[in-house]
Scaffold this active site. Structure first.
Site, mmCIF file in Angstrom:
data_model
loop_
_atom_site.group_PDB
_atom_site.id
_atom_site.type_symbol
_atom_site.label_atom_id
_atom_site.label_comp_id
_atom_site.label_asym_id
_atom_site.label_seq_id
_atom_site.Cartn_x
_atom_site.Cartn_y
_atom_site.Cartn_z
ATOM 1 N N GLY A 47 -41.425 -53.402 74.125
ATOM 2 C CA GLY A 47 -42.593 -52.782 73.503
ATOM 3 C C GLY A 47 -43.789 -53.144 74.344
ATOM 4 O O GLY A 47 -43.749 -53.034 75.565
ATOM 5 N N GLU A 48 -44.823 -53.669 73.718
ATOM 6 C CA GLU A 48 -45.996 -54.118 74.484
ATOM 7 C C GLU A 48 -46.291 -55.542 74.022
ATOM 8 O O GLU A 48 -46.632 -55.770 72.860
ATOM 9 C CB GLU A 48 -47.170 -53.169 74.265
ATOM 10 C CG GLU A 48 -48.046 -53.012 75.519
ATOM 11 C CD GLU A 48 -48.751 -54.314 75.895
ATOM 12 O OE1 GLU A 48 -48.722 -54.713 77.075
ATOM 13 O OE2 GLU A 48 -49.303 -54.953 74.984
ATOM 14 N N SER A 49 -46.157 -56.481 74.964
ATOM 15 C CA SER A 49 -46.190 -57.896 74.585
ATOM 16 C C SER A 49 -47.525 -58.327 73.984
ATOM 17 O O SER A 49 -47.544 -59.092 73.019
ATOM 18 C CB SER A 49 -45.833 -58.763 75.791
ATOM 19 O OG SER A 49 -46.618 -58.407 76.906
ATOM 20 N N CYS A 79 -37.586 -57.394 77.947
ATOM 21 C CA CYS A 79 -38.811 -56.810 78.489
ATOM 22 C C CYS A 79 -40.063 -57.456 77.864
ATOM 23 O O CYS A 79 -40.389 -58.577 78.213
ATOM 24 C CB CYS A 79 -38.756 -55.297 78.302
ATOM 25 S SG CYS A 79 -39.797 -54.428 79.463
ATOM 26 N N ILE A 133 -38.436 -50.224 82.126
ATOM 27 C CA ILE A 133 -39.577 -49.428 81.647
ATOM 28 C C ILE A 133 -40.829 -50.304 81.699
ATOM 29 O O ILE A 133 -40.960 -51.251 80.925
ATOM 30 C CB ILE A 133 -39.346 -48.934 80.200
ATOM 31 C CG1 ILE A 133 -38.029 -48.135 80.106
ATOM 32 C CG2 ILE A 133 -40.523 -48.074 79.736
ATOM 33 C CD1 ILE A 133 -37.613 -47.792 78.685
ATOM 34 N N ARG A 134 -41.707 -50.017 82.641
ATOM 35 C CA ARG A 134 -42.915 -50.846 82.847
ATOM 36 C C ARG A 134 -42.553 -52.334 82.719
ATOM 37 O O ARG A 134 -43.182 -53.101 81.983
ATOM 38 C CB ARG A 134 -44.009 -50.458 81.849
ATOM 39 C CG ARG A 134 -44.516 -49.028 82.052
ATOM 40 C CD ARG A 134 -45.677 -48.696 81.145
ATOM 41 N NE ARG A 134 -45.311 -48.764 79.730
ATOM 42 C CZ ARG A 134 -44.647 -47.811 79.086
ATOM 43 N NH1 ARG A 134 -44.283 -46.712 79.716
ATOM 44 N NH2 ARG A 134 -44.364 -47.946 77.820
ATOM 45 N N HIS A 169 -33.577 -52.989 79.740
ATOM 46 C CA HIS A 169 -33.274 -52.622 78.350
ATOM 47 C C HIS A 169 -31.793 -52.276 78.172
ATOM 48 O O HIS A 169 -31.430 -51.101 78.185
ATOM 49 C CB HIS A 169 -34.089 -51.385 77.960
ATOM 50 C CG HIS A 169 -35.542 -51.640 77.795
ATOM 51 N ND1 HIS A 169 -36.115 -51.941 76.584
ATOM 52 C CD2 HIS A 169 -36.547 -51.645 78.695
ATOM 53 C CE1 HIS A 169 -37.408 -52.122 76.738
ATOM 54 N NE2 HIS A 169 -37.706 -51.942 78.014
ATOM 55 N N GLU A 171 -30.212 -52.169 75.524
ATOM 56 C CA GLU A 171 -30.034 -51.432 74.252
ATOM 57 C C GLU A 171 -30.177 -49.922 74.441
ATOM 58 O O GLU A 171 -29.886 -49.154 73.543
ATOM 59 C CB GLU A 171 -31.014 -51.956 73.185
ATOM 60 C CG GLU A 171 -32.461 -51.499 73.298
ATOM 61 C CD GLU A 171 -33.265 -52.185 74.399
ATOM 62 O OE1 GLU A 171 -32.697 -52.942 75.218
ATOM 63 O OE2 GLU A 171 -34.487 -51.935 74.440
HETATM 64 N N1 GLN Z 1 -45.162 -53.591 79.971
HETATM 65 C C1 GLN Z 1 -44.811 -54.125 78.699
HETATM 66 C C2 GLN Z 1 -45.576 -55.412 78.413
HETATM 67 O O1 GLN Z 1 -46.354 -55.846 79.193
HETATM 68 C C3 GLN Z 1 -43.325 -54.365 78.590
HETATM 69 C C4 GLN Z 1 -42.585 -53.048 78.673
HETATM 70 C C5 GLN Z 1 -41.353 -52.959 77.842
HETATM 71 O O2 GLN Z 1 -41.097 -53.772 76.943
HETATM 72 N N2 GLN Z 1 -40.595 -51.925 78.080
HETATM 73 O O3 GLN Z 1 -45.395 -56.007 77.393
#
Ligand code: GLN
Length: 188
Positions: A47-49, A79, A133-134, A169, A171
């Protein structure tokens, strides 16, 4: 086996689906009370940390979750989950839960175009699909950390005792090797 999946934000449903296919029972963790439920393992999803950590603090879950992890609860961070656990984030002004002796780099492959799919080895398993993913990668590991995957010279999966992290990922693929490995950690 019962696995709690942090579900404040991000890709938690996908983890539940894989774990249930592997025969686990899962439940979502959305508040402090959910952390009191009996669980054999914990998943911190992608997600986004920064957002996820902000919610953990806002909901007063930070200390409790940290205590569970430091107390030995098997924990799998993917991630953003990897970034939550890292002791240090080299290109960021703070770190989050800081339970694992690794230094990570956030958005290490670039923010927008840094998403890609490749195949690599994980632990003893050869040639499994990795979806990034990012993603972050791991720049440094402490002496108690075992490196499990390397892609292009960068560490992308590692374990320290009860904690497993992947920058990718698993999953989002139909290869369940990494989740099976995590269940193996719980059974150990
Ligand atoms: N870029 C996201 C972050 O900094 C991590 C990306 C992801 O969980 N797919 O948290």
């Amino acid at each position: 086996m019962v696995i709690g999946v942090l579900a404040l934000q991000g890709a938690f449903v996908e983890h539940q689906k894989v774990l249930e296919k592997l025969g686990c029972e899962t439940f979502t963790i959305r508040n402090k009370d959910d952390l009191n439920r009996a669980m054999d393992g914990l998943v911190l999803p992608g997600g986004e940390s920064t957002t996820m950590y902000g919610l953990l603090k806002e909901l007063h879950m930070e200390d409790e979750i940290k205590n569970l992890i430091n107390g030995g609860l098997p924990t799998f961070g993917t991630c953003a989950g990897l970034l939550l656990l890292a002791n240090e984030i080299q290109n960021y002004d703070s770190a989050f839960l800081q339970t694992m002796d690794i230094t990570a780099i956030k958005n290490a492959y670039g923010k927008q175009l840094g998403s890609f799919v490749t195949r690599a080895d994980f632990g003893g398993k050869k040639d499994i699909p990795f979806v990034f993913i990012r993603a972050p990668y791991i720049e440094r590991v402490g002496k108690n950390v075992e490196v499990l995957s390397v892609v292009d010279g960068k560490i992308v999966a590692a374990r320290q005792g009860n904690q497993l992290v992947t920058a990718f990922h698993p999953e989002l693929t139909d290869d369940f090797s990494v989740h099976s490995y995590f269940l193996g950690m719980i059974n150990q």
